[in-house]
Motif scaffolding. Structure first.
Motif, PDB file in Angstrom:
ATOM      1  N   ASN A 127      -0.822  -0.719  10.405  1.00 44.97           N
ATOM      2  CA  ASN A 127       0.130  -1.182   9.405  1.00 44.97           C
ATOM      3  C   ASN A 127       1.296  -0.247   9.125  1.00 44.97           C
ATOM      4  O   ASN A 127       2.388  -0.722   8.806  1.00 44.97           O
ATOM      5  CB  ASN A 127      -0.608  -1.442   8.080  1.00 44.97           C
ATOM      6  CG  ASN A 127      -1.666  -2.508   8.212  1.00 44.97           C
ATOM      7  OD1 ASN A 127      -1.368  -3.688   8.307  1.00 44.97           O
ATOM      8  ND2 ASN A 127      -2.924  -2.097   8.247  1.00 44.97           N
ATOM      9  N   ASP A 128       1.083   1.054   9.242  1.00 42.06           N
ATOM     10  CA  ASP A 128       2.082   1.994   8.731  1.00 42.06           C
ATOM     11  C   ASP A 128       2.801   2.815   9.793  1.00 42.06           C
ATOM     12  O   ASP A 128       4.007   3.054   9.676  1.00 42.06           O
ATOM     13  CB  ASP A 128       1.424   2.941   7.713  1.00 42.06           C
ATOM     14  CG  ASP A 128       0.918   2.191   6.492  1.00 42.06           C
ATOM     15  OD1 ASP A 128       1.522   1.163   6.149  1.00 42.06           O
ATOM     16  OD2 ASP A 128      -0.080   2.635   5.886  1.00 42.06           O
TER      17      ASP A 128
ATOM     18  N   TRP B  32       0.292   4.219   0.852  1.00 42.41           N
ATOM     19  CA  TRP B  32       0.171   5.139   1.987  1.00 42.41           C
ATOM     20  C   TRP B  32       1.385   5.036   2.912  1.00 42.41           C
ATOM     21  O   TRP B  32       1.962   6.032   3.319  1.00 42.41           O
ATOM     22  CB  TRP B  32      -1.084   4.832   2.788  1.00 42.41           C
ATOM     23  CG  TRP B  32      -2.378   5.080   2.086  1.00 42.41           C
ATOM     24  CD1 TRP B  32      -2.589   5.817   0.948  1.00 42.41           C
ATOM     25  CD2 TRP B  32      -3.659   4.580   2.482  1.00 42.41           C
ATOM     26  NE1 TRP B  32      -3.920   5.804   0.620  1.00 42.41           N
ATOM     27  CE2 TRP B  32      -4.602   5.058   1.533  1.00 42.41           C
ATOM     28  CE3 TRP B  32      -4.099   3.783   3.532  1.00 42.41           C
ATOM     29  CZ2 TRP B  32      -5.963   4.757   1.629  1.00 42.41           C
ATOM     30  CZ3 TRP B  32      -5.456   3.476   3.627  1.00 42.41           C
ATOM     31  CH2 TRP B  32      -6.376   3.960   2.688  1.00 42.41           C
ATOM     32  N   GLY B  33       1.747   3.813   3.262  1.00 42.66           N
ATOM     33  CA  GLY B  33       2.855   3.614   4.192  1.00 42.66           C
ATOM     34  C   GLY B  33       4.209   3.849   3.558  1.00 42.66           C
ATOM     35  O   GLY B  33       5.124   4.377   4.208  1.00 42.66           O
TER      36      GLY B  33
ATOM     37  N   VAL C 183      10.287  -0.610   5.235  1.00 42.45           N
ATOM     38  CA  VAL C 183       9.152  -0.301   4.352  1.00 42.45           C
ATOM     39  C   VAL C 183       8.394  -1.551   3.948  1.00 42.45           C
ATOM     40  O   VAL C 183       7.163  -1.622   4.048  1.00 42.45           O
ATOM     41  CB  VAL C 183       9.623   0.465   3.096  1.00 42.45           C
ATOM     42  CG1 VAL C 183       8.496   0.553   2.068  1.00 42.45           C
ATOM     43  CG2 VAL C 183      10.106   1.858   3.467  1.00 42.45           C
TER      44      VAL C 183
ATOM     45  N   MET D 253      -1.137   9.355   5.067  1.00 40.96           N
ATOM     46  CA  MET D 253      -0.704   9.022   6.423  1.00 40.96           C
ATOM     47  C   MET D 253      -0.590  10.267   7.298  1.00 40.96           C
ATOM     48  O   MET D 253      -1.037  10.278   8.440  1.00 40.96           O
ATOM     49  CB  MET D 253       0.632   8.277   6.378  1.00 40.96           C
ATOM     50  CG  MET D 253       1.109   7.772   7.719  1.00 40.96           C
ATOM     51  SD  MET D 253       2.601   6.776   7.504  1.00 40.96           S
ATOM     52  CE  MET D 253       2.921   6.320   9.200  1.00 40.96           C
TER      53      MET D 253
ATOM     54  N   CYS E 174       0.835  -1.199   0.000  1.00 47.13           N
ATOM     55  CA  CYS E 174       0.000   0.000   0.000  1.00 47.13           C
ATOM     56  C   CYS E 174       0.869   1.248   0.000  1.00 47.13           C
ATOM     57  O   CYS E 174       1.741   1.411   0.850  1.00 47.13           O
ATOM     58  CB  CYS E 174      -0.900  -0.006   1.231  1.00 47.13           C
ATOM     59  SG  CYS E 174      -1.815   1.527   1.469  1.00 47.13           S
TER      60      CYS E 174
ATOM     61  N   LYS F 269       6.028   1.403  11.031  1.00 52.34           N
ATOM     62  CA  LYS F 269       7.176   1.492  10.127  1.00 52.34           C
ATOM     63  C   LYS F 269       7.939   2.791  10.356  1.00 52.34           C
ATOM     64  O   LYS F 269       9.180   2.795  10.370  1.00 52.34           O
ATOM     65  CB  LYS F 269       6.695   1.405   8.672  1.00 52.34           C
ATOM     66  CG  LYS F 269       6.022   0.088   8.315  1.00 52.34           C
ATOM     67  CD  LYS F 269       5.524   0.102   6.879  1.00 52.34           C
ATOM     68  CE  LYS F 269       4.819  -1.204   6.538  1.00 52.34           C
ATOM     69  NZ  LYS F 269       4.330  -1.225   5.132  1.00 52.34           N
TER      70      LYS F 269
ATOM     71  N   ILE G  12      -3.717   2.902   9.059  1.00 54.10           N
ATOM     72  CA  ILE G  12      -2.441   3.570   9.290  1.00 54.10           C
ATOM     73  C   ILE G  12      -1.868   3.176  10.639  1.00 54.10           C
ATOM     74  O   ILE G  12      -0.680   2.844  10.768  1.00 54.10           O
ATOM     75  CB  ILE G  12      -2.608   5.100   9.201  1.00 54.10           C
ATOM     76  CG1 ILE G  12      -3.036   5.521   7.790  1.00 54.10           C
ATOM     77  CG2 ILE G  12      -1.336   5.808   9.627  1.00 54.10           C
ATOM     78  CD1 ILE G  12      -2.035   5.213   6.703  1.00 54.10           C
TER      79      ILE G  12
END
Length: 223
Positions: free
Chosen positions: A205-206, A58-59, A123, A193, A56, A209, A202
């Motif tokens: 999952n993100d 976004w991340g 990532v 994000m 994705c 990160k 978000i």
């Protein structure tokens, strides 16, 4: 699998995620301290462009936005044809496109090799084929799109270095691909994000990160 719907209300575009509550944010090889690349490219100018696909967008965009020396990160599509570069079509997994991010950076402050290390460390999981976290389909594949012969040389060398290091418990399936064009995604995907830090996808999952980047690579991190 992530999905979005669009609801117009008072001229405002509203995004909603439909996801199973059991979706797992981190994949098996999340947050690996990848080694320093042994091959780098000479600084060729004031700015350089790189394109990465890592699930994705976004991340992917969100992480690179926090890397020192990155001037901009733009979500988009790469690998398919122009006419299919829309979210609705790419989401079918039949267009050849991957969700990708175009990174414009200052090579005097952060090298392409540094960006590769960020990519493989925090990532994306390079060992899962056509899948990242809760998202599945060829549009979520991991791929590097070199923008020059020098970048391709560095990318191939680093993939070989990572394979030889056995830092990942499973084979690396990230591909080096060539695409003539990068197609920016729709406006509501840009800076998603940063604009939606409490959005469930978000948070799960993100955001981890970005936190991993801060902890693992403080030299490269910016708030």
């Amino acid at each position: 699998m992530r999905s979005v719907s669009y609801l117009g209300f008072g001229g405002v575009l509203v995004l909603a995620m439909v996801a199973a509550s059991s979706a797992v944010g981190a994949s098996a090889e999340a947050f690996v301290d990848a080694p320093q690349p042994s091959v780098t490219a000479p600084v060729s100018g004031k700015t350089e462009t790189a394109v990465f696909a890592g699930g994705c967008f976004w991340g992917v965009e969100g992480v690179f936005d926090h890397v020192k020396g990155v001037a901009s990160a733009t979500s988009g599509y790469a690998g398919g044809r122009a006419g299919a570069a829309t979210y609705e079509e790419v989401s079918t997994g039949t267009t050849g496109h991957a969700e990708a991010v175009r990174v414009i950076f200052d090579p005097a402050r952060v090298s392409y090799a540094d960006l590769l290390r960020v990519y493989f460390s925090v990532v994306a999981d390079p060992t899962t084929l056509n899948a990242q976290g809760p998202d599945h389909g060829s549009q979520y594949r991991t791929a590097l799109f070199p923008q020059s012969a020098a970048q391709e040389r560095v990318a191939r060398a680093y993939l070989q270095q990572l394979t030889a290091s056995h830092i990942f418990s499973r084979p690396i399936v990230t591909r080096i691909e060539h695409a003539d064009h990068f197609y920016p995604a729709e406006g509501y995907h840009q800076n998603f994000m940063a604009k939606n830090p409490t959005y469930p996808y978000i948070v799960i999952n993100d955001a981890p990160k970005v936190d991993a980047l801060r902890r693992m690579m403080p030299r490269l991190y910016r708030s």
